[in-house]
Design a protein around this motif. Structure first.
Motif, short mmCIF file in Angstrom:
data_model
loop_
_atom_site.label_atom_id
_atom_site.label_comp_id
_atom_site.label_asym_id
_atom_site.label_seq_id
_atom_site.Cartn_x
_atom_site.Cartn_y
_atom_site.Cartn_z
N LYS A 1 0.96 14.68 -15.70
CA LYS A 1 0.88 16.14 -15.88
C LYS A 1 2.05 16.65 -16.72
O LYS A 1 1.88 17.52 -17.58
CB LYS A 1 0.84 16.84 -14.52
CG LYS A 1 -0.48 16.66 -13.82
CD LYS A 1 -0.50 17.30 -12.46
CE LYS A 1 -1.88 17.07 -11.85
NZ LYS A 1 -1.86 16.87 -10.45
N LYS A 2 3.22 16.09 -16.50
CA LYS A 2 4.40 16.50 -17.28
C LYS A 2 4.23 16.09 -18.75
O LYS A 2 4.56 16.87 -19.65
CB LYS A 2 5.65 15.87 -16.69
CG LYS A 2 6.92 16.40 -17.30
CD LYS A 2 8.13 16.03 -16.49
CE LYS A 2 9.34 16.75 -17.06
NZ LYS A 2 10.42 16.84 -16.13
N LEU B 1 0.83 -1.21 0.00
CA LEU B 1 0.00 0.00 0.00
C LEU B 1 0.86 1.26 0.00
O LEU B 1 0.60 2.20 -0.75
CB LEU B 1 -0.96 0.00 1.19
CG LEU B 1 -2.16 -0.92 1.06
CD1 LEU B 1 -2.93 -0.98 2.37
CD2 LEU B 1 -3.07 -0.48 -0.07
N ARG B 2 1.89 1.28 0.83
CA ARG B 2 2.77 2.45 0.85
C ARG B 2 3.45 2.65 -0.50
O ARG B 2 3.54 3.76 -1.01
CB ARG B 2 3.83 2.33 1.95
CG ARG B 2 3.24 2.62 3.33
CD ARG B 2 4.31 2.74 4.36
NE ARG B 2 4.67 1.39 4.79
CZ ARG B 2 5.83 1.08 5.35
NH1 ARG B 2 6.74 1.98 5.55
NH2 ARG B 2 6.08 -0.15 5.71
N VAL C 1 1.43 6.00 -7.31
CA VAL C 1 0.33 6.80 -7.85
C VAL C 1 0.75 8.27 -7.91
O VAL C 1 0.52 8.96 -8.91
CB VAL C 1 -0.96 6.62 -7.02
CG1 VAL C 1 -2.01 7.66 -7.39
CG2 VAL C 1 -1.52 5.22 -7.22
N ASP C 2 1.38 8.75 -6.85
CA ASP C 2 1.85 10.13 -6.82
C ASP C 2 2.82 10.39 -7.98
O ASP C 2 2.68 11.36 -8.72
CB ASP C 2 2.51 10.43 -5.48
CG ASP C 2 3.06 11.85 -5.41
OD1 ASP C 2 2.32 12.80 -5.74
OD2 ASP C 2 4.24 12.01 -5.03
N TYR C 3 3.79 9.50 -8.15
CA TYR C 3 4.75 9.65 -9.25
C TYR C 3 4.05 9.62 -10.61
O TYR C 3 4.34 10.44 -11.49
CB TYR C 3 5.80 8.53 -9.21
CG TYR C 3 6.97 8.82 -8.31
CD1 TYR C 3 8.05 9.55 -8.77
CD2 TYR C 3 6.99 8.34 -7.01
CE1 TYR C 3 9.15 9.80 -7.95
CE2 TYR C 3 8.07 8.60 -6.18
CZ TYR C 3 9.15 9.32 -6.66
OH TYR C 3 10.21 9.58 -5.84
#
Length: 164
Positions: free
Chosen positions: A120-121, A105-106, A112-114
């Protein structure tokens, strides 16, 4: 030869799932209580959005190894002359899964954040991926499910911290 988008996607998805396959199998067996190999194949295919599933021989080799490691317990069933082996977690399997689930999970939340930052990039650089409306709708439903899960987990952790 230029690879088609479908072939590239299948190769990428296969790579995503071949390494953590053991953990995914343990999660599926843990959630179902007990399951047989064919059910696992179907669940793994669904998990990999229909783009990949392990071969029968690879799956059963891994299941046998997990039995030898004491993570799974096989149980034979017969329907007439047809033999079917169902698997369930052992106590050792539950302990392994408890630890690996927290780590997974961590890692997942970090990934997911990456991936969202990368998305977006890519969009800013004009490399966004155009998806069919149906795919976008499925993605939206998935994001809503994830949001609900995360909202519940945030509430649980906040309540736990308030109790300390």
């Amino acid at each position: 030869m230029i690879e088609t988008t479908d072939n590239v996607e299948k190769r990428i998805v296969k790579g995503l799932f071949t390494v953590p396959l053991k953990n995914i199998i343990l999660v599926i067996v843990g959630l179902k209580g007990e399951t047989h190999g064919y059910e696992l194949l179907k669940e793994l295919e669904k998990f990999a959005v229909g783009l990949w599933k392990p071969s029968h021989s690879n799956l059963y080799t891994l299941l046998n190894k997990m039995v030898e490691e004491g993570l799974l317990e096989p149980k034979e069933e017969y329907r007439g002359k047809v033999r079917r082996v169902k698997y369930r977690l052992t106590e050792r399997g539950w302990e392994y899964l408890k630890t690996s689930n927290d780590l997974a999970l961590r890692t997942l939340y970090t990934a997911v954040d990456y991936h969202e930052r990368l998305k977006k990039k890519l969009e800013a650089a004009g490399h966004e991926r155009k998806m069919k409306r149906e795919t976008v709708m499925e993605y939206l439903d998935l994001l809503k499910k994830i949001r609900n899960i995360l909202d519940e987990e945030i509430k649980r952790i906040e309540e736990e911290l308030e109790g300390d």
